[in-house]
Write a protein that holds these residues in place. Sequence first.
Motif, short mmCIF file in Angstrom:
data_model
loop_
_atom_site.label_atom_id
_atom_site.label_comp_id
_atom_site.label_asym_id
_atom_site.label_seq_id
_atom_site.Cartn_x
_atom_site.Cartn_y
_atom_site.Cartn_z
N ARG A 1 -8.44 6.39 0.76
CA ARG A 1 -7.07 6.79 1.12
C ARG A 1 -6.19 6.93 -0.13
NH1 ARG A 1 -3.19 3.18 5.17
NH2 ARG A 1 -1.17 4.02 4.46
N LEU A 2 -6.40 6.07 -1.12
CA LEU A 2 -5.58 6.12 -2.32
C LEU A 2 -6.06 7.19 -3.31
CD1 LEU A 2 -5.08 2.31 -3.01
CD2 LEU A 2 -3.34 3.94 -2.22
N SER A 3 -7.36 7.36 -3.45
CA SER A 3 -7.89 8.21 -4.53
C SER A 3 -7.96 9.68 -4.18
CB SER A 3 -9.28 7.71 -4.94
OG SER A 3 -10.18 7.74 -3.85
N VAL A 4 -8.41 10.03 -2.99
CA VAL A 4 -8.68 11.43 -2.65
C VAL A 4 -7.44 12.32 -2.77
CG1 VAL A 4 -9.44 13.00 -0.81
CG2 VAL A 4 -10.71 10.90 -1.26
N LEU B 1 0.83 -1.20 0.00
CA LEU B 1 0.00 0.00 0.00
C LEU B 1 0.87 1.26 0.00
CD1 LEU B 1 -2.81 1.29 0.20
CD2 LEU B 1 -2.67 1.03 2.69
N ALA B 2 1.95 1.24 0.77
CA ALA B 2 2.87 2.40 0.81
C ALA B 2 3.52 2.63 -0.55
CB ALA B 2 3.93 2.18 1.89
N ASP B 3 3.86 1.55 -1.27
CA ASP B 3 4.44 1.69 -2.61
C ASP B 3 3.47 2.39 -3.55
OD1 ASP B 3 6.76 0.30 -1.89
OD2 ASP B 3 5.94 -1.63 -2.50
N VAL B 4 2.18 2.01 -3.46
CA VAL B 4 1.17 2.61 -4.32
C VAL B 4 1.00 4.09 -4.00
CG1 VAL B 4 -1.25 2.57 -5.01
CG2 VAL B 4 -0.04 0.43 -4.62
N GLU B 5 0.95 4.42 -2.72
CA GLU B 5 0.80 5.82 -2.33
C GLU B 5 1.96 6.65 -2.86
OE1 GLU B 5 -1.67 6.32 1.68
OE2 GLU B 5 0.14 5.11 1.97
N ARG B 6 3.17 6.13 -2.73
CA ARG B 6 4.33 6.87 -3.19
C ARG B 6 4.33 7.01 -4.71
NH1 ARG B 6 8.69 8.39 -0.33
NH2 ARG B 6 10.49 9.11 -1.51
N GLY B 7 3.92 5.95 -5.42
CA GLY B 7 3.84 6.02 -6.88
C GLY B 7 2.83 7.06 -7.34
N LEU B 8 1.69 7.14 -6.68
CA LEU B 8 0.68 8.14 -7.04
C LEU B 8 1.17 9.55 -6.71
CD1 LEU B 8 -2.48 6.25 -5.74
CD2 LEU B 8 -2.03 6.86 -8.13
N GLN B 9 1.85 9.69 -5.58
CA GLN B 9 2.34 11.00 -5.18
C GLN B 9 3.41 11.53 -6.13
OE1 GLN B 9 3.69 10.16 -1.23
NE2 GLN B 9 1.63 10.15 -0.34
N ALA C 1 -4.72 11.27 -11.79
CA ALA C 1 -5.87 11.31 -10.89
C ALA C 1 -6.48 9.91 -10.83
CB ALA C 1 -6.90 12.32 -11.38
N LEU C 2 -6.69 9.39 -9.63
CA LEU C 2 -7.21 8.04 -9.43
C LEU C 2 -8.66 8.10 -8.96
CD1 LEU C 2 -6.90 4.93 -9.12
CD2 LEU C 2 -6.06 5.37 -6.80
N TYR C 3 -9.51 7.38 -9.69
CA TYR C 3 -10.90 7.20 -9.28
C TYR C 3 -11.12 5.71 -9.05
CZ TYR C 3 -12.02 11.98 -10.72
OH TYR C 3 -12.05 13.35 -10.84
N MET C 4 -11.71 5.35 -7.91
CA MET C 4 -11.95 3.94 -7.60
C MET C 4 -13.46 3.71 -7.48
SD MET C 4 -8.76 2.81 -5.20
CE MET C 4 -8.87 1.14 -5.85
N ILE C 5 -13.95 2.70 -8.21
CA ILE C 5 -15.37 2.38 -8.22
C ILE C 5 -15.54 1.09 -7.41
CG2 ILE C 5 -17.42 2.11 -9.64
CD1 ILE C 5 -15.82 4.69 -10.20
N GLY C 6 -16.05 1.20 -6.20
CA GLY C 6 -16.21 0.03 -5.34
C GLY C 6 -17.27 -0.91 -5.86
N GLN C 7 -16.93 -2.19 -5.94
CA GLN C 7 -17.85 -3.22 -6.39
C GLN C 7 -17.82 -4.37 -5.39
OE1 GLN C 7 -19.52 -3.08 -10.10
NE2 GLN C 7 -19.48 -1.28 -8.78
N GLY C 8 -18.86 -5.21 -5.39
CA GLY C 8 -18.87 -6.37 -4.49
C GLY C 8 -18.72 -5.95 -3.04
N GLY D 1 -6.70 14.03 -6.17
CA GLY D 1 -7.71 14.87 -6.81
C GLY D 1 -8.87 14.07 -7.35
N GLY D 2 -8.81 12.74 -7.21
CA GLY D 2 -9.91 11.88 -7.62
C GLY D 2 -10.80 11.57 -6.44
N ARG D 3 -11.56 10.50 -6.54
CA ARG D 3 -12.42 10.10 -5.43
C ARG D 3 -12.84 8.65 -5.60
NH1 ARG D 3 -18.22 11.76 -6.78
NH2 ARG D 3 -18.13 12.72 -8.83
N ALA D 4 -13.54 8.14 -4.60
CA ALA D 4 -14.05 6.77 -4.64
C ALA D 4 -15.57 6.81 -4.64
CB ALA D 4 -13.52 5.98 -3.45
N LEU D 5 -16.18 5.90 -5.41
CA LEU D 5 -17.63 5.80 -5.50
C LEU D 5 -18.05 4.42 -5.01
CD1 LEU D 5 -18.05 7.24 -9.12
CD2 LEU D 5 -18.24 8.50 -6.97
#
Length: 233
Positions: A159-162, A125-133, A138-145, A165-169
Amino acid sequence: DGRPQTLSHFASEHVPLELVVAVDISASMAPSMPTLKKAVEGFLGAVPSDNRVTLVGFNDALFTLTRRATSQSDRVRAVDRLAPWGRTALYDAILHGVETLGPETGRKVLVVFTDGEDQGSYATLADVERGLQSSDVALYMIGQGRGVTAAPLRKIMERLSVPTGGRALFTDSIDRLQDAFSQLLDELSNQYFLSYPPQADARRDGAWRSITVKVDGQTDVRARQGYRAAANR
């Protein structure tokens, strides 16, 4: 970092969208697969044809289904080939999307359809945060299931999307998703670009620089919360 900056560029520009759509096709998505396909097809069908879309399926591997396609019919047909199996390398898929968008110029957006549960990624998770930073994606995550109902999974997606500048739905209602997609695409079509030369600290040392955007008369401004100035950027 809490210090006022002087803008050197401010504009509202129409720039074609470079979009990567990553779809979770792991075994955990099997119960939600019919709804997932409808959701993805609905989103891809709504993306204007002048925008380039790379469609990726992922479980414990990555599968590129379309590469920078502009045809809506090609995008939608690719979804029909999706079938659930394997584990979920969610964090690896996000970093792959960031890398795919990295060299491109223009508006870069990564949309991930997933239940938010990582299983077996090499990245953390820390690797992903650093890669996005360190990117301007802009990351948008669409929650499913389970991503719609499980609070810990929702928290990770936010935590990852906001900060990007993106968001989660989060909804499993197709009608509500269609409304959300319309809002999302409207957001992506109406963006402001702000640039400034850092006036206090221009070092490219990979340290985190926080950003707060304030607009007179507006209380809710969605923008990147910061960046990392890597030495090779």
